[in-house]
Design an enzyme around this catalytic site. Sequence first.
Site, PDB file in Angstrom:
ATOM      1  N   CYS A 134     -24.619   7.401 -27.934  1.00  0.00           N
ATOM      2  CA  CYS A 134     -24.096   6.650 -28.502  1.00  0.00           C
ATOM      3  C   CYS A 134     -22.949   7.353 -29.511  1.00  0.00           C
ATOM      4  O   CYS A 134     -23.440   7.376 -30.902  1.00  0.00           O
ATOM      5  CB  CYS A 134     -25.078   5.819 -29.382  1.00  0.00           C
ATOM      6  N   CYS A 169     -29.805   5.003 -35.487  1.00  0.00           N
ATOM      7  CA  CYS A 169     -30.715   5.576 -34.598  1.00  0.00           C
ATOM      8  C   CYS A 169     -30.749   7.221 -35.240  1.00  0.00           C
ATOM      9  O   CYS A 169     -29.837   7.760 -35.551  1.00  0.00           O
ATOM     10  CB  CYS A 169     -30.055   5.970 -33.187  1.00  0.00           C
ATOM     11  N   CYS A 218     -28.401  13.371 -29.779  1.00  0.00           N
ATOM     12  CA  CYS A 218     -28.115  12.770 -28.748  1.00  0.00           C
ATOM     13  C   CYS A 218     -26.675  12.590 -28.232  1.00  0.00           C
ATOM     14  O   CYS A 218     -26.091  11.989 -28.989  1.00  0.00           O
ATOM     15  CB  CYS A 218     -29.057  11.569 -28.425  1.00  0.00           C
ATOM     16  N   CYS A 220     -15.295   0.756 -14.490  1.00  0.00           N
ATOM     17  CA  CYS A 220     -16.046   1.308 -15.802  1.00  0.00           C
ATOM     18  C   CYS A 220     -15.055   2.505 -16.166  1.00  0.00           C
ATOM     19  O   CYS A 220     -15.664   3.226 -16.843  1.00  0.00           O
ATOM     20  CB  CYS A 220     -17.471   1.559 -15.360  1.00  0.00           C
TER      21      CYS A 220
END
Length: 465
Positions: free
Chosen positions: A80, A71, A77, A404
């Site tokens: 990730c 990416c 960002c 999670c």
Amino acid sequence: MKKNEEVLLTVDSMANTGAGVARRDSMVVFVPGALPGETVRARIIKVNKNYCIGRLEQIITPSPNRREPACKYFGRCGGCVMQHLEYNAQLESKKKETEQVLRRISGLPFEVSDIMGMYDPYHYRNKAILPIGRDESGNIVIGFYASRSHRIIDMDSCAIQSMDIKPFVQAVKRLAESTGTTVYDEVKHCGSLRQLMLRRSIIKGDIMAVLVVNEELKQPEMWAKGLLEAGACSVWKDINTEKGNIVLSPKCEFMAGRKDFEDDIAGVHFNLSPLSFLQVNHLQAAVLYGITTLYGGRRDDSVLVDAYCGTGILTQIMARFCGRAVGVEIVPDAVEDARRNALKNGVKNVEFIQGDCAKELPSLIKRLGNIKVIILDPPRAGCDGAILEALTENPIERVIYISCDPATLARDAAVLARGGYSLGQTKCVDMFPQTAHIETVVLLSKGEVDSKKIRVEFSLEDMDM
């Protein structure tokens, strides 16, 4: 160590944030972007009592597992954080870190027997939530937040989304200017446009667009038309006037296109409304549900309860293996979806209760006499104490805990263990490749079940994928 000091470090592990972990003078140093096995030069940018944070300045000895991120926004960002690490090494790191967290917090002898990865760990997400704001120059920006901030990185693509976000980003910017719609300022709590939520149906490729606003939209017909032209089949608006990080409010209104939004997981066909929870990774959701099915076993005369059931997809799957399945969910729209979907799928041995699991589950345990299996799939914060108390006071043969967040899972598992439950198999499912997040499923048992002897083998064909 002092702030702005430049240090030479050897990275020995990876934290659950994705940062490299090094040690110097008995102090832990977190270095975002560094990988285990690397020798790096870092500048100390933050000094706390027990740890420091370093900014990566130079990689002197790179890891053989380092790779070029896919990416173009990697490093800016905050999503990730593991794209620079080979995927098999990502899996091994997540498995090791999860096991360590579970053991350290719970004090229990957790063993993660396996981590289930993806064949293609990209373009898997069926949902995107894109915050909308303005940059320092006043330009509209739409994308994702930078790491540990609310600064929006302007983006027109994402390597882990299953949909092309570019047409929608362009449409929102164009429509905001042409209609004179203001952009929300979270500091001043004023302005209109807050977020754009996109959902993609995997079986049909349809896209739902939900525009989250702080006030009524100007020229809503133009907005609906523009988002349909961008590629949406279903357009909604959600009026959220509350401060904070919660994206959607209950004030969700249909605007244009098709109201029914259809999809399928593991042979369960369903309609989905904007407020309903759905696992963001279809393929890995089927893997997770397969493990859950085998942990639950088959009891044709027993009752199973699925707490925090969302739209009831897993409840309907588990209904194939028990006499009666009961789902509990607090979101009214999700319960409505679940009931409608069960009817459409012809699943007759399920029922859904709308309510808070902390209140409904203890009542169900007392009222229903033949509950053999309870599935817990709570939010990141974990289970309410009332649920754990009810489970310890009323022994259930099998409790399957899906989480999670390994930290809250460990905390709750410790409570159940003190209440007499035995720790069984633990598996991880990589629901979120390229990120630091992981889904974990644990079997806890009370009574005759030897959960460590349950053999978990399945394929996607078994789940009708």
